[in-house]
Scaffold this motif. Structure first.
Motif, PDB file in Angstrom:
ATOM      1  N   PHE A  17       0.846  -1.197   0.000  1.00 48.56           N
ATOM      2  CA  PHE A  17       0.000   0.000   0.000  1.00 48.56           C
ATOM      3  C   PHE A  17       0.884   1.251   0.000  1.00 48.56           C
ATOM      4  O   PHE A  17       0.596   2.228  -0.696  1.00 48.56           O
ATOM      5  N   TYR A  18       1.941   1.211   0.803  1.00 47.86           N
ATOM      6  CA  TYR A  18       2.885   2.326   0.832  1.00 47.86           C
ATOM      7  C   TYR A  18       3.543   2.481  -0.536  1.00 47.86           C
ATOM      8  O   TYR A  18       3.714   3.590  -1.048  1.00 47.86           O
ATOM      9  N   GLY A  19       3.888   1.324  -1.137  1.00 50.39           N
ATOM     10  CA  GLY A  19       4.522   1.364  -2.448  1.00 50.39           C
ATOM     11  C   GLY A  19       3.613   1.922  -3.524  1.00 50.39           C
ATOM     12  O   GLY A  19       4.047   2.702  -4.375  1.00 50.39           O
ATOM     13  N   VAL A  20       2.335   1.528  -3.482  1.00 52.35           N
ATOM     14  CA  VAL A  20       1.370   2.086  -4.442  1.00 52.35           C
ATOM     15  C   VAL A  20       1.296   3.599  -4.278  1.00 52.35           C
ATOM     16  O   VAL A  20       1.298   4.357  -5.259  1.00 52.35           O
ATOM     17  N   GLY A  21       1.256   4.053  -3.021  1.00 51.37           N
ATOM     18  CA  GLY A  21       1.216   5.493  -2.758  1.00 51.37           C
ATOM     19  C   GLY A  21       2.438   6.211  -3.290  1.00 51.37           C
ATOM     20  O   GLY A  21       2.331   7.288  -3.894  1.00 51.37           O
ATOM     21  N   MET A  22       3.612   5.612  -3.103  1.00 53.11           N
ATOM     22  CA  MET A  22       4.842   6.226  -3.607  1.00 53.11           C
ATOM     23  C   MET A  22       4.805   6.361  -5.124  1.00 53.11           C
ATOM     24  O   MET A  22       5.279   7.348  -5.687  1.00 53.11           O
ATOM     25  N   ASN A  23       4.231   5.357  -5.782  1.00 51.31           N
ATOM     26  CA  ASN A  23       4.214   5.375  -7.242  1.00 51.31           C
ATOM     27  C   ASN A  23       3.071   6.189  -7.820  1.00 51.31           C
ATOM     28  O   ASN A  23       3.121   6.582  -8.980  1.00 51.31           O
ATOM     29  N   ILE A  24       2.054   6.447  -7.029  1.00 49.70           N
ATOM     30  CA  ILE A  24       1.018   7.398  -7.439  1.00 49.70           C
ATOM     31  C   ILE A  24       1.523   8.814  -7.197  1.00 49.70           C
ATOM     32  O   ILE A  24       1.335   9.711  -8.012  1.00 49.70           O
ATOM     33  N   GLY A  25       2.200   9.014  -6.064  1.00 53.79           N
ATOM     34  CA  GLY A  25       2.581  10.359  -5.629  1.00 53.79           C
ATOM     35  C   GLY A  25       3.458  11.104  -6.605  1.00 53.79           C
ATOM     36  O   GLY A  25       3.207  12.270  -6.926  1.00 53.79           O
ATOM     37  N   THR A  26       4.513  10.440  -7.104  1.00 56.97           N
ATOM     38  CA  THR A  26       5.465  11.126  -7.977  1.00 56.97           C
ATOM     39  C   THR A  26       4.828  11.600  -9.282  1.00 56.97           C
ATOM     40  O   THR A  26       4.886  12.794  -9.604  1.00 56.97           O
ATOM     41  N   PRO A  27       4.203  10.713 -10.071  1.00 57.64           N
ATOM     42  CA  PRO A  27       3.626  11.198 -11.338  1.00 57.64           C
ATOM     43  C   PRO A  27       2.416  12.098 -11.159  1.00 57.64           C
ATOM     44  O   PRO A  27       2.240  13.058 -11.917  1.00 57.64           O
ATOM     45  N   VAL A  28       1.552  11.813 -10.175  1.00 61.75           N
ATOM     46  CA  VAL A  28       0.365  12.653  -9.982  1.00 61.75           C
ATOM     47  C   VAL A  28       0.783  14.059  -9.554  1.00 61.75           C
ATOM     48  O   VAL A  28       0.229  15.061 -10.029  1.00 61.75           O
ATOM     49  N   GLY A  29       1.767  14.140  -8.651  1.00 60.73           N
ATOM     50  CA  GLY A  29       2.269  15.452  -8.252  1.00 60.73           C
ATOM     51  C   GLY A  29       2.785  16.232  -9.445  1.00 60.73           C
ATOM     52  O   GLY A  29       2.509  17.427  -9.597  1.00 60.73           O
ATOM     53  N   THR A  30       3.534  15.544 -10.317  1.00 59.29           N
ATOM     54  CA  THR A  30       4.079  16.213 -11.508  1.00 59.29           C
ATOM     55  C   THR A  30       2.988  16.581 -12.491  1.00 59.29           C
ATOM     56  O   THR A  30       3.002  17.672 -13.083  1.00 59.29           O
ATOM     57  N   MET A  31       2.013  15.677 -12.692  1.00 62.94           N
ATOM     58  CA  MET A  31       0.936  15.954 -13.647  1.00 62.94           C
ATOM     59  C   MET A  31       0.123  17.178 -13.228  1.00 62.94           C
ATOM     60  O   MET A  31      -0.209  18.030 -14.055  1.00 62.94           O
ATOM     61  N   ILE A  32      -0.198  17.249 -11.936  1.00 60.05           N
ATOM     62  CA  ILE A  32      -0.948  18.416 -11.446  1.00 60.05           C
ATOM     63  C   ILE A  32      -0.103  19.675 -11.591  1.00 60.05           C
ATOM     64  O   ILE A  32      -0.555  20.700 -12.111  1.00 60.05           O
ATOM     65  N   ALA A  33       1.158  19.587 -11.139  1.00 60.65           N
ATOM     66  CA  ALA A  33       2.020  20.769 -11.146  1.00 60.65           C
ATOM     67  C   ALA A  33       2.328  21.263 -12.556  1.00 60.65           C
ATOM     68  O   ALA A  33       2.467  22.473 -12.778  1.00 60.65           O
ATOM     69  N   SER A  34       2.412  20.340 -13.516  1.00 61.23           N
ATOM     70  CA  SER A  34       2.790  20.728 -14.879  1.00 61.23           C
ATOM     71  C   SER A  34       1.782  21.684 -15.509  1.00 61.23           C
ATOM     72  O   SER A  34       2.118  22.432 -16.431  1.00 61.23           O
ATOM     73  N   HIS A  35       0.554  21.688 -15.002  1.00 64.09           N
ATOM     74  CA  HIS A  35      -0.468  22.597 -15.536  1.00 64.09           C
ATOM     75  C   HIS A  35      -0.387  23.987 -14.916  1.00 64.09           C
ATOM     76  O   HIS A  35      -1.135  24.888 -15.312  1.00 64.09           O
ATOM     77  N   TYR A  36       0.523  24.151 -13.952  1.00 65.23           N
ATOM     78  CA  TYR A  36       0.610  25.436 -13.249  1.00 65.23           C
ATOM     79  C   TYR A  36       2.013  26.022 -13.302  1.00 65.23           C
ATOM     80  O   TYR A  36       2.379  26.837 -12.458  1.00 65.23           O
TER      81      TYR A  36
ATOM     82  N   SER B 156       3.581  15.731 -18.833  1.00 62.62           N
ATOM     83  CA  SER B 156       2.318  15.052 -18.542  1.00 62.62           C
ATOM     84  C   SER B 156       2.320  13.619 -19.074  1.00 62.62           C
ATOM     85  O   SER B 156       1.873  12.687 -18.401  1.00 62.62           O
ATOM     86  N   ILE B 157       2.823  13.435 -20.309  1.00 71.02           N
ATOM     87  CA  ILE B 157       2.891  12.089 -20.895  1.00 71.02           C
ATOM     88  C   ILE B 157       3.819  11.203 -20.063  1.00 71.02           C
ATOM     89  O   ILE B 157       3.489  10.057 -19.734  1.00 71.02           O
ATOM     90  N   MET B 158       4.995  11.740 -19.720  1.00 76.69           N
ATOM     91  CA  MET B 158       5.961  10.981 -18.931  1.00 76.69           C
ATOM     92  C   MET B 158       5.368  10.582 -17.581  1.00 76.69           C
ATOM     93  O   MET B 158       5.525   9.449 -17.115  1.00 76.69           O
ATOM     94  N   SER B 159       4.662  11.502 -16.968  1.00 74.22           N
ATOM     95  CA  SER B 159       4.072  11.239 -15.657  1.00 74.22           C
ATOM     96  C   SER B 159       2.994  10.168 -15.732  1.00 74.22           C
ATOM     97  O   SER B 159       2.854   9.344 -14.830  1.00 74.22           O
ATOM     98  N   LEU B 160       2.221  10.175 -16.830  1.00 70.15           N
ATOM     99  CA  LEU B 160       1.194   9.150 -17.011  1.00 70.15           C
ATOM    100  C   LEU B 160       1.824   7.763 -17.151  1.00 70.15           C
ATOM    101  O   LEU B 160       1.342   6.774 -16.572  1.00 70.15           O
TER     102      LEU B 160
END
Length: 413
Positions: free
Chosen positions: A152-171, A271-275
């Motif tokens: 569960f921690y590992g899933v969170g770590m792997n969601i956190g990095t790309p999702v953080g970048t995907m959100i931030a890339s729009h700003y 965004s593509i890389m993060s996905l």
């Protein structure tokens, strides 16, 4: 064992604990990585475009020093906290409030010294959350489910990095709005995580008084017990994370300066890389923990993941074109997924003293903080000396050395 019964009555799998750790992790990780890897470099680029690489490295250095001290002290204090809300919750909640304050003031600062001061205080606040949260695994996870809970921690770590970048890339061109989005995200996810874990009162728990050498040991790196495997795990993790953040720390500049893309094109490719990172990471994180529990192969899975990361981070040296970053994302995403899903189970297994779980796990996970700092520092030195291309093979070599360290661990199969 009382906590285990609370989390997993009658031997049932502790789903609430797993999802609580997942949400709690996302609560600090997504905002932190989104700001640290994208919005903070974008803000620095606006303030001091000609010195941006050196400023990112300076920020990383200062953050490393502050995080090192804060992680040890706050983890040790969490281990010794007695309250009606438990020993982890007060620290996580205080850390949430403190990081939100730092994020708010980050939207207001307009000078490099202001950013440095703010980010240093942020590291103190962030580590109030990091060490106590991961200690829930040692506190509450039954041994037979430790690998799966770590997943569960590992899933969170792997969601956190790309999702953080995907959100931030729009700003990238509207940094403050992005920071406000992350603040709301942090509040919602952190509170959900704490409610799911449900860490109740530990009033009445006896905490021995510390004097002399015991006091020093409670707030320092462990030196007693089986510490060889512990420090091999720490160094292996440090090299893995450092290699990852050699790329992550400069990913915006890799697209704009190394690959010569416009800001708009960089945003699209980020965004593509993060996905790709998200899909590969979550896919492999989901299977990693159960595989470890079934085959008892923690050490081998962590080492193989580190080698795969080494191959991935070296790929962009082949060609300064976006496709190499997409290949990197696929390989490193899969590597991070597998690695993060079993890494915390390995860390818990090599702890020299279960009574100082948060402090010692904080030291292991300090490799996360130090790696996010050490990687950009090394990258900055190499970029200044020979340009961007050589940072990729350097990251690959670091991973191979890290894999060797993990394979030298004796206590874990």
């Amino acid at each position: 064992m009382e906590n285990e019964k609370q989390v997993a009555p009658k031997g049932k799998f502790p789903y609430r604990l797993g999802f609580g750790i997942l949400f709690g992790l996302l609560g600090w990780l997504v905002p932190y990585l989104g700001v640290n890897s994208t919005l903070l470099p974008a803000k620095i680029q606006q303030i001091a475009p000609n010195e941006k690489v050196q400023i990112v490295a300076l920020l990383a250095t200062i953050a490393m020093i502050v995080a090192t001290i804060a992680n040890i002290i706050e983890g040790a204090l969490s281990d010794r906290t007695v309250s009606r809300w438990g020993k982890r919750n007060p620290w996580i909640f205080l850390g949430m409030l403190s990081t939100l304050i730092c994020f708010y003031f980050l939207t207001k600062v307009t000078t490099v010294p202001g950013i440095i001061i703010n980010w240093s205080l942020f590291q103190v606040a962030l580590n109030m959350m990091v060490a106590p949260l991961v200690a829930f695994i040692a506190d509450k996870a039954p041994k037979k489910y430790r690998g799966s809970i770590s997943a569960f921690y590992g899933v969170g770590m792997n969601i956190g990095t790309p999702v953080g970048t995907m959100i931030a890339s729009h700003y990238i061109t509207n940094v403050n709005s992005g920071i406000y989005i992350f603040m709301v995200f942090e509040i919602i996810f952190t509170i959900i995580g704490l409610l799911l874990v449900g860490d109740g009162s530990n009033k009445g728990e006896r905490v021995p008084k510390l004097h002399g050498s015991e006091l020093v040991e409670a707030f320092s790196f462990p030196i007693h017990g089986d510490v060889r495997d512990f420090y091999l795990a720490v160094v292996g993790k440090l090299l893995f994370i450092s290699a990852q953040f050699i790329i992550t720390g400069y990913q915006l500049y890799i697209f704009t300066d190394y690959m010569k893309l416009s800001s708009a094109s960089a945003t699209s490719n980020l965004s593509i890389m993060s996905l790709i990172l998200l899909v590969a990471g979550v896919s492999f994180a989901v299977i990693g923990g159960p595989l470890a529990d079934k085959f008892h192969s923690l050490k081998l899975l962590v080492a193989l993941s580190t080698v795969a990361m080494g191959i991935g981070v070296a790929i962009p040296a082949i060609d300064p074109a976006p496709w190499t970053m997409f290949v990197y994302a696929g390989l490193s995403g899969a590597a991070m997924g597998m690695y993060n899903s079993v890494d915390q189970a390995l860390n818990v297994t090599v702890l020299p003293n279960p009574n100082s779980a948060a402090k010692d796990l904080g030291i292991v996970n300090l490799a996360n903080s130090l790696g996010q700092v050490f990687g950009p520092i090394m990258a900055s030195m190499v970029i200044g000396f020979s340009g961007y291309r050589m940072i990729f093979p350097m990251a690959g070599v670091m991973c191979l050395v890290g894999a060797g360290m993990i394979l030298m661990i004796k206590k874990v199969h």
